[in-house]
Write a protein that holds these residues in place. Structure first.
Motif, PDB file in Angstrom:
ATOM      1  N   PRO A 128     -36.767  16.147  16.870  1.00 18.80           N
ATOM      2  CA  PRO A 128     -37.692  17.269  17.057  1.00 18.80           C
ATOM      3  C   PRO A 128     -38.735  17.377  15.941  1.00 18.80           C
ATOM      4  O   PRO A 128     -39.896  17.678  16.201  1.00 18.80           O
ATOM      5  CB  PRO A 128     -36.775  18.498  17.058  1.00 18.80           C
ATOM      6  N   GLY A 129     -38.325  17.101  14.712  1.00 16.30           N
ATOM      7  CA  GLY A 129     -39.278  17.159  13.601  1.00 16.30           C
ATOM      8  C   GLY A 129     -40.392  16.143  13.763  1.00 16.30           C
ATOM      9  O   GLY A 129     -41.571  16.464  13.622  1.00 16.30           O
ATOM     10  N   VAL A 130     -40.020  14.911  14.089  1.00 16.32           N
ATOM     11  CA  VAL A 130     -41.015  13.848  14.266  1.00 16.32           C
ATOM     12  C   VAL A 130     -41.916  14.161  15.462  1.00 16.32           C
ATOM     13  O   VAL A 130     -43.132  13.969  15.404  1.00 16.32           O
ATOM     14  CB  VAL A 130     -40.327  12.470  14.408  1.00 16.32           C
ATOM     15  N   THR A 181     -41.485   5.031   7.023  1.00 17.53           N
ATOM     16  CA  THR A 181     -40.883   3.782   7.509  1.00 17.53           C
ATOM     17  C   THR A 181     -40.160   3.046   6.386  1.00 17.53           C
ATOM     18  O   THR A 181     -39.122   2.426   6.625  1.00 17.53           O
ATOM     19  CB  THR A 181     -41.926   2.861   8.178  1.00 17.53           C
ATOM     20  N   LEU A 182     -40.676   3.133   5.157  1.00 18.64           N
ATOM     21  CA  LEU A 182     -39.948   2.546   4.025  1.00 18.64           C
ATOM     22  C   LEU A 182     -38.609   3.249   3.838  1.00 18.64           C
ATOM     23  O   LEU A 182     -37.589   2.611   3.574  1.00 18.64           O
ATOM     24  CB  LEU A 182     -40.771   2.651   2.744  1.00 18.64           C
ATOM     25  N   TYR A 183     -38.631   4.560   3.964  1.00 17.40           N
ATOM     26  CA  TYR A 183     -37.397   5.340   3.840  1.00 17.40           C
ATOM     27  C   TYR A 183     -36.390   4.923   4.913  1.00 17.40           C
ATOM     28  O   TYR A 183     -35.206   4.697   4.624  1.00 17.40           O
ATOM     29  CB  TYR A 183     -37.715   6.834   3.939  1.00 17.40           C
ATOM     30  N   LEU A 184     -36.846   4.811   6.151  1.00 13.66           N
ATOM     31  CA  LEU A 184     -35.938   4.454   7.239  1.00 13.66           C
ATOM     32  C   LEU A 184     -35.360   3.061   7.064  1.00 13.66           C
ATOM     33  O   LEU A 184     -34.156   2.850   7.236  1.00 13.66           O
ATOM     34  CB  LEU A 184     -36.653   4.548   8.594  1.00 13.66           C
ATOM     35  N   ALA A 224     -36.146   1.706  13.353  1.00 13.04           N
ATOM     36  CA  ALA A 224     -37.209   2.496  12.725  1.00 13.04           C
ATOM     37  C   ALA A 224     -38.315   2.788  13.739  1.00 13.04           C
ATOM     38  O   ALA A 224     -38.828   3.905  13.801  1.00 13.04           O
ATOM     39  CB  ALA A 224     -37.779   1.763  11.510  1.00 13.04           C
ATOM     40  N   GLY A 225     -38.655   1.792  14.539  1.00 12.63           N
ATOM     41  CA  GLY A 225     -39.657   1.996  15.580  1.00 12.63           C
ATOM     42  C   GLY A 225     -39.211   3.034  16.597  1.00 12.63           C
ATOM     43  O   GLY A 225     -39.999   3.891  17.019  1.00 12.63           O
ATOM     44  N   MET A 226     -37.957   2.970  16.995  1.00 11.62           N
ATOM     45  CA  MET A 226     -37.431   3.954  17.946  1.00 11.62           C
ATOM     46  C   MET A 226     -37.354   5.337  17.293  1.00 11.62           C
ATOM     47  O   MET A 226     -37.537   6.353  17.959  1.00 11.62           O
ATOM     48  CB  MET A 226     -36.045   3.533  18.453  1.00 11.62           C
ATOM     49  N   GLY A 227     -37.109   5.367  15.993  1.00  9.90           N
ATOM     50  CA  GLY A 227     -37.035   6.640  15.283  1.00  9.90           C
ATOM     51  C   GLY A 227     -38.374   7.342  15.199  1.00  9.90           C
ATOM     52  O   GLY A 227     -38.440   8.565  15.169  1.00  9.90           O
ATOM     53  N   ILE A 228     -39.444   6.564  15.176  1.00 12.50           N
ATOM     54  CA  ILE A 228     -40.767   7.168  15.076  1.00 12.50           C
ATOM     55  C   ILE A 228     -41.416   7.326  16.451  1.00 12.50           C
ATOM     56  O   ILE A 228     -42.490   7.903  16.571  1.00 12.50           O
ATOM     57  CB  ILE A 228     -41.651   6.368  14.096  1.00 12.50           C
ATOM     58  N   LEU A 229     -40.739   6.877  17.491  1.00 12.40           N
ATOM     59  CA  LEU A 229     -41.257   6.995  18.857  1.00 12.40           C
ATOM     60  C   LEU A 229     -41.575   8.438  19.263  1.00 12.40           C
ATOM     61  O   LEU A 229     -42.597   8.666  19.918  1.00 12.40           O
ATOM     62  CB  LEU A 229     -40.278   6.359  19.851  1.00 12.40           C
ATOM     63  N   PRO A 230     -40.770   9.438  18.886  1.00  9.42           N
ATOM     64  CA  PRO A 230     -41.137  10.824  19.238  1.00  9.42           C
ATOM     65  C   PRO A 230     -42.508  11.240  18.696  1.00  9.42           C
ATOM     66  O   PRO A 230     -43.168  12.089  19.278  1.00  9.42           O
ATOM     67  CB  PRO A 230     -40.023  11.670  18.618  1.00  9.42           C
TER      68      PRO A 230
END
Length: 168
Positions: free
Chosen positions: A98-100, A23-26, A37-43
């Motif tokens: 896909p990775g997440v 999350t720091l990276y994002l 960032a939240g949507m990016g980690i949703l998967p």
């Protein structure tokens, strides 16, 4: 046995540091808003949900090797995510989601199978104590992982708040 299982559990849950640094990276490196960032980690959450829901079918397919396969799935997800970061500090969309999701799915499979393997040989009258030890181990290893990787992350940055440096 139980002690060896607790050691494996501790190693696995130290991966909690991934959430901090990711999350720091994002946000600091790629300038994602907190929403992005939240949507990016949703998967990851979707994968976590699907892992336990499919555990019976996966166990029928892989038997006693479910935990090893789940760790491999998590590793593939981490490799996809790492491979999706190019040298300019941008994420490749085809690898990111896909990775997440694979990271979450693998971890969603590992958690119930690892706990089951650790307590398998515990006698019934020790089950409560064993559960307490397992959950304490989860919390302690997560804290140690975050403290260790977080410290390394910020030492490597050298106090720099430069987003280009964080992105690389």
């Amino acid at each position: 046995g139980f002690s060896r299982g607790i050691g494996v559990t501790m190693l696995f849950y130290s991966m909690s540091a991934f959430y901090l640094t990711f999350t720091l990276y994002l946000q600091a490196g790629l300038h994602f808003s907190p929403y992005q960032a939240g949507m990016g980690i949703l998967p990851l959450g979707f994968g976590y949900l699907m892992g336990p829901l499919t555990i019976n079918a996966v166990t029928r397919s892989f038997g006693a090797h479910v935990t090893a396969w789940a760790l491999m799935i998590t590793s593939i997800g981490l490799c996809l995510l790492a491979g999706g970061v190019n040298t300019a500090g941008f994420l490749h969309a085809g690898c990111f989601g896909p990775g997440v999701a694979l990271i979450g799915f693998g971890q969603g499979l590992v958690i119930p199978t690892l706990v089951r393997a650790v307590i398998h040989d515990v006698q019934a009258h020790h089950a409560g104590a064993a559960a307490g030890v397992i959950h304490s181990t989860l919390q302690v290893s997560a804290a140690i992982g975050v403290a260790t990787l977080g410290s390394i992350f910020f030492v490597v940055l050298g106090g720099s708040q430069d987003s280009a440096r964080i992105a690389h």
